[in-house]
Motif scaffolding. Structure first.
Motif, short mmCIF file in Angstrom:
data_model
loop_
_atom_site.label_atom_id
_atom_site.label_comp_id
_atom_site.label_asym_id
_atom_site.label_seq_id
_atom_site.Cartn_x
_atom_site.Cartn_y
_atom_site.Cartn_z
N ARG A 130 62.59 -8.55 -31.06
CA ARG A 130 61.88 -7.41 -31.63
C ARG A 130 60.62 -7.06 -30.84
O ARG A 130 59.98 -7.92 -30.27
CB ARG A 130 61.43 -7.74 -33.05
N PRO A 131 60.24 -5.77 -30.88
CA PRO A 131 58.93 -5.39 -30.32
C PRO A 131 57.83 -6.03 -31.18
O PRO A 131 58.05 -6.34 -32.35
CB PRO A 131 58.90 -3.87 -30.47
N ILE A 132 56.68 -6.20 -30.59
CA ILE A 132 55.54 -6.77 -31.32
C ILE A 132 54.44 -5.72 -31.40
O ILE A 132 53.99 -5.19 -30.39
CB ILE A 132 55.01 -8.04 -30.62
N LEU A 133 54.02 -5.45 -32.63
CA LEU A 133 52.83 -4.65 -32.89
C LEU A 133 51.82 -5.60 -33.50
O LEU A 133 52.02 -6.10 -34.60
CB LEU A 133 53.12 -3.49 -33.85
N PHE A 134 50.77 -5.88 -32.75
CA PHE A 134 49.74 -6.81 -33.23
C PHE A 134 48.54 -5.99 -33.66
O PHE A 134 47.99 -5.22 -32.88
CB PHE A 134 49.34 -7.79 -32.12
N THR A 135 48.16 -6.14 -34.92
CA THR A 135 47.08 -5.36 -35.51
C THR A 135 45.85 -6.22 -35.73
O THR A 135 45.95 -7.30 -36.30
CB THR A 135 47.55 -4.76 -36.86
N PHE A 136 44.71 -5.70 -35.29
CA PHE A 136 43.42 -6.32 -35.57
C PHE A 136 42.62 -5.36 -36.44
O PHE A 136 42.45 -4.19 -36.09
CB PHE A 136 42.64 -6.57 -34.27
N LYS A 137 42.14 -5.87 -37.58
CA LYS A 137 41.29 -5.09 -38.48
C LYS A 137 40.06 -5.94 -38.80
O LYS A 137 39.87 -6.40 -39.91
CB LYS A 137 42.03 -4.73 -39.77
N MET A 138 39.26 -6.16 -37.78
CA MET A 138 38.12 -7.05 -37.92
C MET A 138 36.90 -6.30 -38.47
O MET A 138 36.63 -5.17 -38.06
CB MET A 138 37.77 -7.67 -36.56
N ILE A 139 36.19 -6.97 -39.36
CA ILE A 139 34.93 -6.44 -39.87
C ILE A 139 33.78 -7.03 -39.05
O ILE A 139 32.81 -6.35 -38.74
CB ILE A 139 34.76 -6.80 -41.36
N TYR A 140 33.92 -8.32 -38.72
CA TYR A 140 32.91 -9.02 -37.94
C TYR A 140 33.57 -10.25 -37.34
O TYR A 140 34.45 -10.85 -37.94
CB TYR A 140 31.74 -9.47 -38.83
N PHE A 141 33.15 -10.63 -36.14
CA PHE A 141 33.54 -11.92 -35.58
C PHE A 141 32.41 -12.45 -34.73
O PHE A 141 31.67 -11.70 -34.10
CB PHE A 141 34.86 -11.86 -34.80
N ASN A 142 32.26 -13.78 -34.74
CA ASN A 142 31.20 -14.41 -33.96
C ASN A 142 31.66 -14.63 -32.53
O ASN A 142 32.81 -14.34 -32.17
CB ASN A 142 30.73 -15.71 -34.64
N THR A 143 30.78 -15.14 -31.71
CA THR A 143 31.07 -15.32 -30.30
C THR A 143 32.24 -16.27 -30.07
O THR A 143 33.10 -16.01 -29.23
CB THR A 143 29.82 -15.83 -29.56
N ALA A 144 32.28 -17.36 -30.82
CA ALA A 144 33.38 -18.32 -30.66
C ALA A 144 34.72 -17.66 -31.01
O ALA A 144 35.72 -17.88 -30.33
CB ALA A 144 33.14 -19.55 -31.53
N SER A 145 34.73 -16.84 -32.04
CA SER A 145 35.96 -16.14 -32.42
C SER A 145 36.37 -15.12 -31.35
O SER A 145 37.56 -14.92 -31.10
CB SER A 145 35.78 -15.42 -33.76
#
Length: 127
Positions: A58-73
């Motif tokens: 299958r094709p991959i659709l990767f979704t990011f819905k970030m509100i906040y992330f720190n430097t390590a993330s």
């Protein structure tokens, strides 16, 4: 290929890696106490597809819905994107959707930065 379903908390994101239904999403806030430990099963799950790419047609659709992330993330997010880029270069149909709130310049800039670093179709979308 191991499916993952993690309910988000105040400090960690919701994560869905559902190979059966083709849903790949990380959303919310990412600042877990131990970032490497939190993301380890996620990275391993995605890496398992990269090493057995023909077993997931299958094709991959990767979704990011970030509100906040720190430097390590942010480093781990880049690691995930680099794995996806390897898969894309090997012929896998992959698209990234990076969602951000209309007035969230930080998340927009983060998405733009990642889009410049990797060679995958990357769409910036307003929530």
């Amino acid at each position: 290929m191991t499916n993952i379903n993690i309910k988000g908390t105040e400090d960690s994101p919701s994560v869905i890696i559902d190979f059966d239904n083709g849903i790949f999403e990380i959303s919310g806030r990412s600042m877990p106490e131990n970032v490497k430990l939190f993301y380890k099963p996620i990275v391993e799950s995605i890496s398992s597809v990269a090493t057995n790419i023909s077993q997931y047609p299958r094709p991959i659709l990767f979704t990011f819905k970030m509100i906040y992330f720190n430097t390590a993330s942010s480093k781990i997010i880049l690691d995930i994107l680099l794995i996806l880029e390897e898969m894309y270069k090997a012929g896998k149909d992959i698209t990234i959707h990076w969602y951000y709130k209309e007035n969230d310049e930080d998340m927009l800039e983060a998405g733009e930065g990642y889009a410049e670093l990797i060679d995958i179709p990357f769409e910036l979308k307003v929530l």
